[in-house]
Design a protein around this motif. Structure first.
Motif, PDB file in Angstrom:
ATOM      1  N   ASN A   1       0.731  -1.374  -0.179  1.00 25.32           N
ATOM      2  CA  ASN A   1      -0.178   0.037   0.157  1.00 25.32           C
ATOM      3  C   ASN A   1       0.851   1.218   0.088  1.00 25.32           C
ATOM      4  N   LEU A   2       2.300   1.117  -0.155  1.00 25.21           N
ATOM      5  CA  LEU A   2       2.929   2.346  -0.318  1.00 25.21           C
ATOM      6  C   LEU A   2       3.061   2.891  -1.847  1.00 25.21           C
ATOM      7  N   SER A   3       2.641   3.880  -2.138  1.00 21.96           N
ATOM      8  CA  SER A   3       2.726   4.486  -3.391  1.00 21.96           C
ATOM      9  C   SER A   3       3.820   5.729  -3.452  1.00 21.96           C
ATOM     10  N   LEU A   4       3.981   5.961  -4.599  1.00 24.01           N
ATOM     11  CA  LEU A   4       4.912   7.265  -4.893  1.00 24.01           C
ATOM     12  C   LEU A   4       4.403   8.538  -4.230  1.00 24.01           C
ATOM     13  N   HIS A   5       2.975   8.611  -4.386  1.00 24.82           N
ATOM     14  CA  HIS A   5       2.240   9.614  -3.854  1.00 24.82           C
ATOM     15  C   HIS A   5       2.383   9.711  -2.266  1.00 24.82           C
ATOM     16  N   GLN A   6       2.261   8.635  -1.407  1.00 24.72           N
ATOM     17  CA  GLN A   6       2.300   8.362  -0.229  1.00 24.72           C
ATOM     18  C   GLN A   6       3.680   8.458   0.272  1.00 24.72           C
ATOM     19  N   PHE A   7       4.839   8.243  -0.421  1.00 22.47           N
ATOM     20  CA  PHE A   7       6.252   8.399  -0.106  1.00 22.47           C
ATOM     21  C   PHE A   7       6.503   9.854  -0.025  1.00 22.47           C
ATOM     22  N   ALA A   8       6.208  10.333  -1.034  1.00 20.29           N
ATOM     23  CA  ALA A   8       6.246  11.842  -1.089  1.00 20.29           C
ATOM     24  C   ALA A   8       5.534  12.677   0.007  1.00 20.29           C
ATOM     25  N   LYS A   9       4.182  12.403   0.187  1.00 20.87           N
ATOM     26  CA  LYS A   9       3.552  12.868   1.184  1.00 20.87           C
ATOM     27  C   LYS A   9       3.930  13.133   2.497  1.00 20.87           C
ATOM     28  N   MET A  10       4.437  11.625   2.648  1.00 21.62           N
ATOM     29  CA  MET A  10       5.272  11.371   4.036  1.00 21.62           C
ATOM     30  C   MET A  10       6.275  12.353   4.518  1.00 21.62           C
ATOM     31  N   ALA A  11       7.022  12.603   3.390  1.00 17.27           N
ATOM     32  CA  ALA A  11       8.224  13.389   3.652  1.00 17.27           C
ATOM     33  C   ALA A  11       7.968  14.832   3.959  1.00 17.27           C
ATOM     34  N   LEU A  12       6.672  15.334   3.448  1.00 14.62           N
ATOM     35  CA  LEU A  12       6.595  16.720   3.648  1.00 14.62           C
ATOM     36  C   LEU A  12       6.189  17.509   4.905  1.00 14.62           C
ATOM     37  N   PRO A  13       6.880  18.489   5.529  1.00 11.55           N
ATOM     38  CA  PRO A  13       8.053  19.178   4.642  1.00 11.55           C
ATOM     39  C   PRO A  13       9.274  18.779   5.009  1.00 11.55           C
ATOM     40  N   GLU A  14       9.573  18.462   6.392  1.00  6.80           N
ATOM     41  CA  GLU A  14      10.916  18.258   6.879  1.00  6.80           C
ATOM     42  C   GLU A  14      11.890  17.485   6.268  1.00  6.80           C
ATOM     43  N   ARG A  15      11.471  16.382   5.520  1.00  2.00           N
ATOM     44  CA  ARG A  15      12.095  15.227   5.038  1.00  2.00           C
ATOM     45  C   ARG A  15      12.465  15.322   3.624  1.00  2.00           C
ATOM     46  N   VAL A  16      11.738  16.235   2.981  1.00  2.00           N
ATOM     47  CA  VAL A  16      11.854  16.452   1.436  1.00  2.00           C
ATOM     48  C   VAL A  16      13.234  16.096   1.022  1.00  2.00           C
ATOM     49  N   MET A  17      14.198  16.795   1.610  1.00  2.00           N
ATOM     50  CA  MET A  17      15.621  16.525   1.172  1.00  2.00           C
ATOM     51  C   MET A  17      15.986  15.226   1.154  1.00  2.00           C
ATOM     52  N   GLU A  18      15.557  14.265   1.772  1.00  2.00           N
ATOM     53  CA  GLU A  18      15.968  13.007   1.822  1.00  2.00           C
ATOM     54  C   GLU A  18      15.355  12.179   1.051  1.00  2.00           C
ATOM     55  N   ILE A  19      14.445  12.534  -0.035  1.00  2.00           N
ATOM     56  CA  ILE A  19      13.710  11.670  -1.010  1.00  2.00           C
ATOM     57  C   ILE A  19      14.106  12.365  -2.532  1.00  2.00           C
ATOM     58  N   ILE A  20      14.704  13.290  -2.502  1.00  2.00           N
ATOM     59  CA  ILE A  20      15.199  13.916  -3.647  1.00  2.00           C
ATOM     60  C   ILE A  20      16.442  13.062  -4.374  1.00  2.00           C
ATOM     61  N   ASP A  21      16.001  13.020  -5.830  1.00  2.00           N
ATOM     62  CA  ASP A  21      16.989  12.214  -6.498  1.00  2.00           C
ATOM     63  C   ASP A  21      18.541  12.885  -6.276  1.00  2.00           C
ATOM     64  N   HIS A  22      19.364  11.688  -5.993  1.00  2.00           N
ATOM     65  CA  HIS A  22      20.931  12.064  -5.764  1.00  2.00           C
ATOM     66  C   HIS A  22      21.267  13.016  -7.036  1.00  2.00           C
ATOM     67  N   GLY A  23      21.169  12.444  -8.161  1.00  2.00           N
ATOM     68  CA  GLY A  23      21.638  13.005  -9.314  1.00  2.00           C
ATOM     69  C   GLY A  23      21.379  14.622  -9.587  1.00  2.00           C
ATOM     70  N   LEU A  24      20.266  15.000  -8.966  1.00  2.00           N
ATOM     71  CA  LEU A  24      19.701  16.221  -8.996  1.00  2.00           C
ATOM     72  C   LEU A  24      20.566  17.152  -7.964  1.00  2.00           C
ATOM     73  N   LEU A  25      20.765  16.438  -6.856  1.00  2.00           N
ATOM     74  CA  LEU A  25      21.333  17.153  -5.755  1.00  2.00           C
ATOM     75  C   LEU A  25      22.944  17.516  -6.002  1.00  2.00           C
ATOM     76  N   SER A  26      23.248  16.243  -6.591  1.00  2.00           N
ATOM     77  CA  SER A  26      24.856  16.554  -6.841  1.00  2.00           C
ATOM     78  C   SER A  26      25.240  17.552  -7.710  1.00  2.00           C
ATOM     79  N   GLU A  27      24.267  17.522  -8.952  1.00  2.00           N
ATOM     80  CA  GLU A  27      24.443  18.393  -9.890  1.00  2.00           C
ATOM     81  C   GLU A  27      24.464  20.159  -9.087  1.00  2.00           C
TER      82      GLU A  27
END
Length: 230
Positions: free
Chosen positions: A144-170
């Motif tokens: 029952n975990l979806s991409l929507h729920q994965f992102a929603k659970m990270a809001l707002p404090e943990r958003v940086m933890e779920i961001i694509d590493h490729g995007l962040l390294s750039e």
């Protein structure tokens, strides 16, 4: 298109595209592509002679030209809502025109009428995929975990933890060469939170809770304007 599909850039390793193995889309490139896609859907929904429902939005159907401008292609499943729109026929069509698993709006699976809100759902999933680097069909999304729920659970404090590493390294490399790195880093984090919120809002299970594409365009442009004022 010269630069292939959005999917090939987001998942270059999985796709085995040697041209992209050492490349990743920057934050601004992803933001611009997301805005291009939103504008395309807004045009189809609100600025054609009759509303057009795209029905199959996914990264592999988004193509990038030589300037990295995103174009929505493959209209094989698109539906035109005309004045003589037949709701019973549309409901029947929705049962056979479901788009792609992971991106298709959940209500289509229960025979709901094809609507613009279905495209909004797909857009929300694509936006979250662009930010997290994870497909909605990723193996981690089970029980029952979806991409929507994965992102929603990270809001707002943990958003940086779920961001694509490729995007962040750039972006970390760009920030490191700036005169005011702390300010840019703070603005980037705030912009990413806003984008994840938009993605979550668009991909609500209930169509009534989703944004409209015209409002998505406005909000996405606001995020871009905020970040580029760094």
């Amino acid at each position: 298109m010269p630069n292939g599909s959005l999917d090939s850039w987001l998942h270059s390793s999985a796709n085995g595209d040697e041209r992209l193995q050492l490349k990743s889309l920057s934050f601004v490139q992803r933001l611009n592509a997301a805005i291009d896609i939103a504008c395309a859907l807004d045009y189809l929904h609100n600025h054609c002679q009759a509303p057009i429902i795209y029905c199959d939005l996914k990264p592999s159907n988004v193509l990038l030209d030589e300037d990295m401008v995103a174009h929505v292609g493959d209209f094989g499943l698109a539906r035109i809502l005309s004045e003589d729109f037949n709701y019973s026929q549309s409901q029947s069509n929705s049962l056979t025109t479901r788009g792609t698993i992971g991106y298709v709006a959940p209500e289509y699976g229960t025979g709901a009428i094809t609507s613009t809100s279905g495209d909004v759902y797909s857009y929300g999933i694509v936006l979250l995929e662009m930010l997290t680097g994870k497909r909605p069909s990723d193996d981690m999304f089970e029980n029952n975990l979806s991409l929507h729920q994965f992102a929603k659970m990270a809001l707002p404090e943990r958003v940086m933890e779920i961001i694509d590493h490729g995007l962040l390294s750039e972006e970390i490399e760009i920030i490191g060469h700036s005169e005011n790195p702390n300010n840019i880093r703070s603005k980037m984090q705030e912009a990413l939170i806003s984008l994840v919120e938009i993605g979550v809002s668009c991909s609500h299970e209930s169509p009534k809770e989703r944004m409209e594409m015209k409002d998505v365009v406005i909000e996405m442009q606001k995020v871009k304007g905020f970040y580029l004022r760094c």
